[in-house]
Structure formats: C-alpha cells, structure tokens
Design an enzyme around this catalytic site. Structure first.
Site, short mmCIF file in Angstrom:
data_model
loop_
_atom_site.label_atom_id
_atom_site.label_comp_id
_atom_site.label_asym_id
_atom_site.label_seq_id
_atom_site.Cartn_x
_atom_site.Cartn_y
_atom_site.Cartn_z
N LYS A 1 -5.07 10.56 1.51
CA LYS A 1 -5.25 9.15 1.89
C LYS A 1 -6.57 8.69 1.25
CE LYS A 1 -6.46 6.82 6.23
NZ LYS A 1 -6.60 7.03 7.68
N VAL B 1 -5.36 0.23 3.10
CA VAL B 1 -5.53 -1.23 3.01
C VAL B 1 -6.76 -1.54 2.16
CG1 VAL B 1 -6.15 -3.29 4.34
CG2 VAL B 1 -4.33 -1.78 5.16
N LYS C 1 -3.34 -2.34 15.39
CA LYS C 1 -2.64 -1.51 16.38
C LYS C 1 -3.44 -1.41 17.66
CE LYS C 1 -2.15 1.64 13.30
NZ LYS C 1 -2.16 0.83 12.12
N ASP D 1 -16.40 5.33 14.54
CA ASP D 1 -15.17 5.21 13.76
C ASP D 1 -14.75 3.76 13.61
OD1 ASP D 1 -12.84 5.50 12.39
OD2 ASP D 1 -11.95 6.99 13.73
N SER E 1 -12.91 1.37 10.68
CA SER E 1 -12.17 1.49 9.42
C SER E 1 -12.88 0.77 8.28
CB SER E 1 -10.77 0.91 9.59
OG SER E 1 -10.10 0.94 8.35
N ALA E 2 -12.84 1.42 7.10
CA ALA E 2 -13.38 0.80 5.89
C ALA E 2 -12.57 -0.45 5.52
CB ALA E 2 -13.36 1.80 4.74
N GLU F 1 0.82 -1.22 0.00
CA GLU F 1 0.00 0.00 0.00
C GLU F 1 0.86 1.27 0.00
OE1 GLU F 1 -1.54 1.59 3.59
OE2 GLU F 1 -1.11 -0.21 4.75
N1 PSU Z 1 -1.07 0.51 9.59
C1 PSU Z 1 0.17 1.03 9.64
N2 PSU Z 1 0.40 2.21 9.06
C2 PSU Z 1 -0.57 2.85 8.36
C3 PSU Z 1 -1.87 2.27 8.29
C4 PSU Z 1 -2.07 1.10 8.93
O1 PSU Z 1 1.08 0.45 10.20
O2 PSU Z 1 -0.29 3.90 7.81
C5 PSU Z 1 -2.92 2.89 7.42
C6 PSU Z 1 -3.41 1.83 6.42
O3 PSU Z 1 -3.37 2.38 5.14
C7 PSU Z 1 -4.84 1.57 6.84
C8 PSU Z 1 -5.21 2.90 7.36
O4 PSU Z 1 -5.65 1.15 5.77
O5 PSU Z 1 -4.07 3.32 8.10
C9 PSU Z 1 -6.44 2.84 8.23
O6 PSU Z 1 -6.99 4.12 8.31
P1 PSU Z 1 -8.42 4.31 8.98
O7 PSU Z 1 -8.21 3.90 10.38
O8 PSU Z 1 -8.71 5.78 8.82
O9 PSU Z 1 -9.35 3.44 8.22
MN MN Z 2 -11.66 5.85 10.60
#
Ligand code: PSU
Ligand code: MN
Length: 314
Positions: free
Chosen positions: A97, A117, A170, A149, A151-152, A36
């Site tokens: 992003k 992702v 995480k 919140d 994630s998609a 990614e």
């Molecule tokens: N995990 C990492 N570093 C990142 C991400 C995840 O170690 O930068 C990124 C990935 O691209 C993941 C995104 O898809 O964070 C998730 O964002 P959100 O929580 O806004 O869906």
């Molecule tokens: Mn989010």
C-alpha cells in the site's frame, strides 16, 4: 523528475506513464476520472476486488467519461491501467500500500505499489486529471490523541488540487475530528444531496457539511470557481451511500466496535489498520459490508463522471 506538463500530447517521462487513451481525452478536454488501486489490492478480497475495479470503469464509461486507474507498475507511476494490470493488482495482496511518502522508494525498487487516496491524488494532479472517485477517504483515527494515527489523505487534500468524490469517511474513524482537520486544512466539504456528512456504510454521521449541492452542474461550478480563484488544494464531494444499500447503523457500528477492539488487542498499527478493519468487517458481517462498500463506490464513480462531464461543458 522534470515538470510533467501536457505538451503536444507528450506527458510521459522516466517515472510517469499516462495511457494513450487518457492523454488523448485530456488533450481534447474530455472528462477523466481517476481510480485508486489500494481499494483493489487491500480493500476487498479476490475476486470481489476485480469485479469492483472493472465495474467502476464500466460505469464511468457509461456516463461518457474515461476511467484512469492509478498505481505503481514495475517502477513507474502509471495512469490508466490496462485490464491485465487491474487483474494483477487484484490477485496480489502483497503489493504494498503506497502513499505519497512511499512513491519514490517503490519506484526506485522497480516494484509495484497500490496507490492510496493520497498517492492517487498526487499522480492525478501530475497528469492533469481533476476528478477522482473512491470509497471513503482516510481520516483521523479514533484514539488519535494517543496513536497520532491521522491519514496522509488529509494532508494530501490540504495541498493537492483534485476533487475527491467519496461516501464520506468510514465510521471506523473519528468523523468529528476528521472534519475539524479538514476545516483547518482549508478543504471544502460539499454534501452531494445531503446536509449531513455521510459515514460510508450509512448515510448520516450526525455531523453537518459546509455546503450542500444537489446537482452535478452545481458541484462542477463550485469546483470551477475554486480553480479560477487559484485555490489549489483539494475538495471533497461527499455522496451518501444509496438508500437501498445503506447498512443498519446499530449493526455496523457494533461490528466496527468489535473490529477496533480486535485491531487493538492484536497490536495492529500504522498502514495495516485500515485494511485490517475492512477485512474484519467483511468477515464478521458475512460479506454485507463488502456489498455496501461496492455499492457506494459504484455510486461515487457515477457521480464523479457526471460532475467531470458537467465541468468539461463549463
Ligand atoms: N476506503 C475504502 N477502502 C479502502 C481505503 C479507503 O473504502 O481500501 C483505503 C484508501 O486507499 C485510503 C486508505 O487512502 O485506505 C487510507 O489508509 P490510511 O488510513 O492508512 O491512511
Ligand atoms: Mn494511518
């Protein structure tokens, strides 16, 4: 967009470009591993991010697979970025992003987009790539009962047939709720050499995985059977960070708690949350979290390449 299918090695269309190298590898049933670009543009700062992207590609090649970094480049979904493009993504934090929902609008604007992702899975699937290595997937955020919140990435895993090799989720997230969500979505969670779902910077979250596998061959077999059964959603191969690179759980969780508080008091929300927390942790740990993050992404890249290789031999 017309259906993107391999036909005589031609799979490009108006909106999708697959590099020559990736097209040839796929046509010859050789292993390809997607990467990614959000992790490049928003996961680390320059030049750490460039080092990370280049090293992932090098590791995947060392294992005998072909890397395919994915991002939106000048209004096209591009699969298999050049080194020059990787440099561009690493030096431009203002590249947005992009998740599934952003793809069409960013392509229409002829711009650049860093693929999350979710979008990387979507694009990999279009090109026929079955494996994807990353750091950690997005998940259900702590406090999601108030913020909504989620994630998609989880929705994408629910519907897109790509195997995602990651170090779990995480600890900035609510890991038990993330696992509940994945269960509802029918996403298999395979622990790679572990019975415990990894928590990114640390090897254990205290939550179990559905199944454990101890070899690339076994993981590949499960993915193959899933495919043969026509089960066409995603699968997670959760690989713990290597022992030597693991962070002290008390130390990192303390930093995470403070980063979450700061995000909250600064009014950070939506897609800014994850990049903010990562940057905050990299700052407060004096780069220790970035070092751990790199180590786990490298380990995942190696594991994904091994599984992809084993899969191609089945
Ligand atoms: N995990 C990492 N570093 C990142 C991400 C995840 O170690 O930068 C990124 C990935 O691209 C993941 C995104 O898809 O964070 C998730 O964002 P959100 O929580 O806004 O869906
Ligand atoms: Mn989010």
């Amino acid at each position: 967009m017309s259906n993107v299918k391999m036909s005589n090695g031609k799979m490009n269309n108006e909106y999708l470009i697959v590099s020559e190298e990736v097209q040839v590898a796929l046509a010859e049933n050789r292993p390809v591993v997607a990467l990614e670009t959000t992790i490049i543009s928003h996961g680390f700062s320059y030049p750490d991010n460039l080092e990370c992207g280049r090293t992932c590609e090098k590791i995947i090649r060392e294992e005998g697979a072909i890397p395919a970094a994915i991002g939106i480049v000048k209004g096209k979904l591009k699969i298999g970025l050049t080194d020059q493009e990787l440099v561009y993504f690493s030096q431009n934090k203002e590249i947005p992003k992009c998740s599934r929902r952003d793809a069409a609008a960013v392509i229409a604007g002829d711009g650049y987009g860093a693929a999350t992702v979710a979008l990387t899975m979507m694009a990999a699937k279009m090109a026929g790539i079955q494996f994807f290595a990353t750091g950690g997937i997005g998940g259900v955020h702590r406090g999601a009962q108030d913020t909504f919140d989620i994630s998609a990435d989880l929705e994408e895993l629910a519907q897109t047939d790509v195997a995602v090799v990651c170090a779990g989720a995480k600890a900035i997230l609510d890991i038990p709720l993330t696992l509940e969500y994945l269960e509802t979505a029918g996403v298999t969670v395979l622990g790679f050499g572990t019975d415990d779902f990894p928590a990114f910077y640390t090897r254990k979250s205290g939550c179990g995985v559905d199944y454990r596998t101890d070899s690339a061959e076994d993981a590949a077999r499960i993915i193959k059977i899933k495919k043969n059964l026509g089960i066409n959603n995603g699968i997670i191969i959760a690989v713990p960070i290597p022992q030597n690179d693991e962070m002290n759980p008390i130390y990192i969780n303390d930093n995470i708690r403070r980063a979450l508080e700061k995000a909250d008091s600064s009014g950070i929300h939506g897609k800014a949350v994850t990049p903010f927390l990562l940057a905050e942790l990299h700052r407060t740990t004096g780069g220790k979290s970035a070092a751990a993050n790199k180590a786990l992404v490298y380990n995942n890249s190696r594991t994904a390449a091994k599984i992809a290789l084993a899969y191609c031999k089945l």
